[in-house]
Design an enzyme around this catalytic site. Structure first.
Site, PDB file in Angstrom:
ATOM      1  N   ASP A  14       0.821  -1.214   0.000  1.00  0.00           N
ATOM      2  CA  ASP A  14       0.000   0.000   0.000  1.00  0.00           C
ATOM      3  C   ASP A  14       0.857   1.269   0.000  1.00  0.00           C
ATOM      4  OD1 ASP A  14      -2.428   1.318  -0.040  1.00  0.00           O
ATOM      5  OD2 ASP A  14      -2.587   1.421   2.139  1.00  0.00           O
ATOM      6  N   HIS A  31       2.133   3.632  -9.163  1.00  0.00           N
ATOM      7  CA  HIS A  31       1.940   2.199  -9.429  1.00  0.00           C
ATOM      8  C   HIS A  31       3.120   1.620 -10.212  1.00  0.00           C
ATOM      9  CE1 HIS A  31      -1.889   2.321  -7.578  1.00  0.00           C
ATOM     10  NE2 HIS A  31      -2.474   3.049  -8.505  1.00  0.00           N
ATOM     11  N   LEU A 125      11.276 -19.759  -5.526  1.00  0.00           N
ATOM     12  CA  LEU A 125      10.230 -18.995  -4.831  1.00  0.00           C
ATOM     13  C   LEU A 125       8.885 -19.036  -5.567  1.00  0.00           C
ATOM     14  CD1 LEU A 125       9.630 -16.699  -2.638  1.00  0.00           C
ATOM     15  CD2 LEU A 125      10.224 -15.096  -4.461  1.00  0.00           C
TER      16      LEU A 125
HETATM   17  C1  IPE Z   1      -5.232  -2.702  -0.167  1.00  0.00           C
HETATM   18  O1  IPE Z   1      -4.967  -1.351  -0.312  1.00  0.00           O
HETATM   19  C2  IPE Z   1      -5.250  -3.386  -1.516  1.00  0.00           C
HETATM   20  C3  IPE Z   1      -3.958  -3.551  -2.163  1.00  0.00           C
HETATM   21  C4  IPE Z   1      -2.811  -3.204  -1.673  1.00  0.00           C
HETATM   22  C5  IPE Z   1      -4.004  -4.177  -3.457  1.00  0.00           C
HETATM   23  P1  IPE Z   1      -6.148  -0.266  -0.426  1.00  0.00           P
HETATM   24  O2  IPE Z   1      -5.491   1.039  -0.610  1.00  0.00           O
HETATM   25  O3  IPE Z   1      -7.126  -0.684  -1.463  1.00  0.00           O
HETATM   26  O4  IPE Z   1      -6.835  -0.379   1.005  1.00  0.00           O
HETATM   27  P2  IPE Z   1      -7.731   0.662   1.807  1.00  0.00           P
HETATM   28  O5  IPE Z   1      -8.738   1.215   0.841  1.00  0.00           O
HETATM   29  O6  IPE Z   1      -6.822   1.720   2.321  1.00  0.00           O
HETATM   30  O7  IPE Z   1      -8.333  -0.131   2.918  1.00  0.00           O
HETATM   31  C1  IPE Z   2      -1.586   0.296  -3.323  1.00  0.00           C
HETATM   32  O1  IPE Z   2      -1.375   1.659  -3.377  1.00  0.00           O
HETATM   33  C2  IPE Z   2      -1.796  -0.318  -4.672  1.00  0.00           C
HETATM   34  C3  IPE Z   2      -3.183  -0.712  -4.960  1.00  0.00           C
HETATM   35  C4  IPE Z   2      -4.176  -0.672  -4.114  1.00  0.00           C
HETATM   36  C5  IPE Z   2      -3.475  -1.155  -6.298  1.00  0.00           C
HETATM   37  P1  IPE Z   2      -2.572   2.695  -3.337  1.00  0.00           P
HETATM   38  O2  IPE Z   2      -2.929   3.049  -4.728  1.00  0.00           O
HETATM   39  O3  IPE Z   2      -3.683   2.213  -2.487  1.00  0.00           O
HETATM   40  O4  IPE Z   2      -1.859   3.921  -2.643  1.00  0.00           O
HETATM   41  P2  IPE Z   2      -2.453   4.906  -1.555  1.00  0.00           P
HETATM   42  O5  IPE Z   2      -2.897   4.065  -0.389  1.00  0.00           O
HETATM   43  O6  IPE Z   2      -3.585   5.626  -2.194  1.00  0.00           O
HETATM   44  O7  IPE Z   2      -1.320   5.784  -1.208  1.00  0.00           O
HETATM   45 MG    MG Z   3      -4.123   2.424  -0.481  1.00  0.00          MG
END
Ligand code: IPE
Ligand code: IPE
Ligand code: MG
Length: 235
Positions: A14, A31, A125
């Site tokens: 995240d 991303h 892995l």
């Molecule tokens: C969790 O992150 C999903 C992934 C890392 C793929 P999110 O950014 O979607 O989670 P929330 O919305 O903060 O709970």
């Molecule tokens: C995690 O990063 C990746 C996915 C959920 C696909 P985020 O896109 O949720 O990044 P933040 O949490 O908004 O910073």
């Molecule tokens: Mg996120």
């Protein structure tokens, strides 16, 4: 296997969006940087002797995001899998996926099935991508399959236990994660591995995913080694 090494590491990657926003860049740049970080963590896991690395890549809830972000994210993932096939082969990695794969765009499904097919006999892995994955949906899907087998007569209702139930999950055949690492500083599971996480150790890093390095992974592993896992018993 019960020892103090995390053989199965699961990561909630995240913080990509925040990483980009802090730099005044579009979220998609985050991303892209996230994929680079994932690549490094895969290599580090291989070097450190981890057996399974499950990466939360796209959740069933992530479809709520703007269409542009979703399609760009799924596209860079498909491109990466298509181009970096050879790299994965070189490292003897075996790719697996968990989630509702049939609902993903076809370009991504094609890239995925190619890599899964070419790596299926690799012995290093296991990289397990959670893609269009939701923990609740996984349990619902398992219940549906179980109901079908009971109706068909292949499974007796009284024989259903935790072991049998696990075999109906997307993760069938894989051990539960020893540790779940979440980057980005938030303390929640976000619908990740709800069944499998019952006794996983939880580790939160404040670093945003694109900044997460081999050293951070090592730190999480070292922290895990010092934890006392009791599984409800007494030591
Ligand atoms: C969790 O992150 C999903 C992934 C890392 C793929 P999110 O950014 O979607 O989670 P929330 O919305 O903060 O709970
Ligand atoms: C995690 O990063 C990746 C996915 C959920 C696909 P985020 O896109 O949720 O990044 P933040 O949490 O908004 O910073
Ligand atoms: Mg996120």
């Amino acid at each position: 296997m019960v020892d103090n090494f995390p053989h199965h590491i699961a990561i909630i990657m995240d913080g990509n969006g925040r990483w980009a926003e802090r730099r005044g860049l579009p979220r998609i740049v985050g991303h892209r940087a996230g994929i680079k970080a994932a690549e490094k963590v895969v290599k580090a896991s291989q070097d450190l002797g981890v057996k399974i690395l499950t990466l939360y890549t796209f959740s069933t809830e992530n479809w709520k995001r703007p269409k542009k972000e979703v399609s760009a994210l799924l596209k860079i993932l498909a491109d990466f899998l298509r181009k970096d096939n050879r790299h994965i082969l070189k490292y003897n990695i075996r790719l697996k996926i968990i989630g509702r794969i049939d609902e993903l765009p076809s370009a991504l499904r094609i890239s995925l099935s190619r890599v899964i097919e070419t790596t299926k006999n690799n012995t290093g892995l296991i990289v397990n991508l959670a893609l269009n994955y939701g923990g609740r949906l996984e349990i619902v899907d398992a219940v549906r399959k179980i109901a079908r087998d009971v109706l068909k007569g292949g499974l007796l209702q009284e024989n259903i236990d935790e072991e049998i139930f696990s075999r109906y999950l997307y993760t069938a055949g894989l051990p539960d994660p020893d540790i779940i690492i979440r980057t980005g500083g938030e303390f929640r599971l976000s619908n990740f591995l709800l069944w499998q996480a019952s006794y996983s150790e939880f580790y939160v890093s404040r670093k945003l995913w694109p900044d997460f390095t081999r050293r951070d992974l090592k730190l999480a592993i070292d922290t895990f080694k010092r934890r006392e896992r009791r599984f409800g018993g007494v030591v």
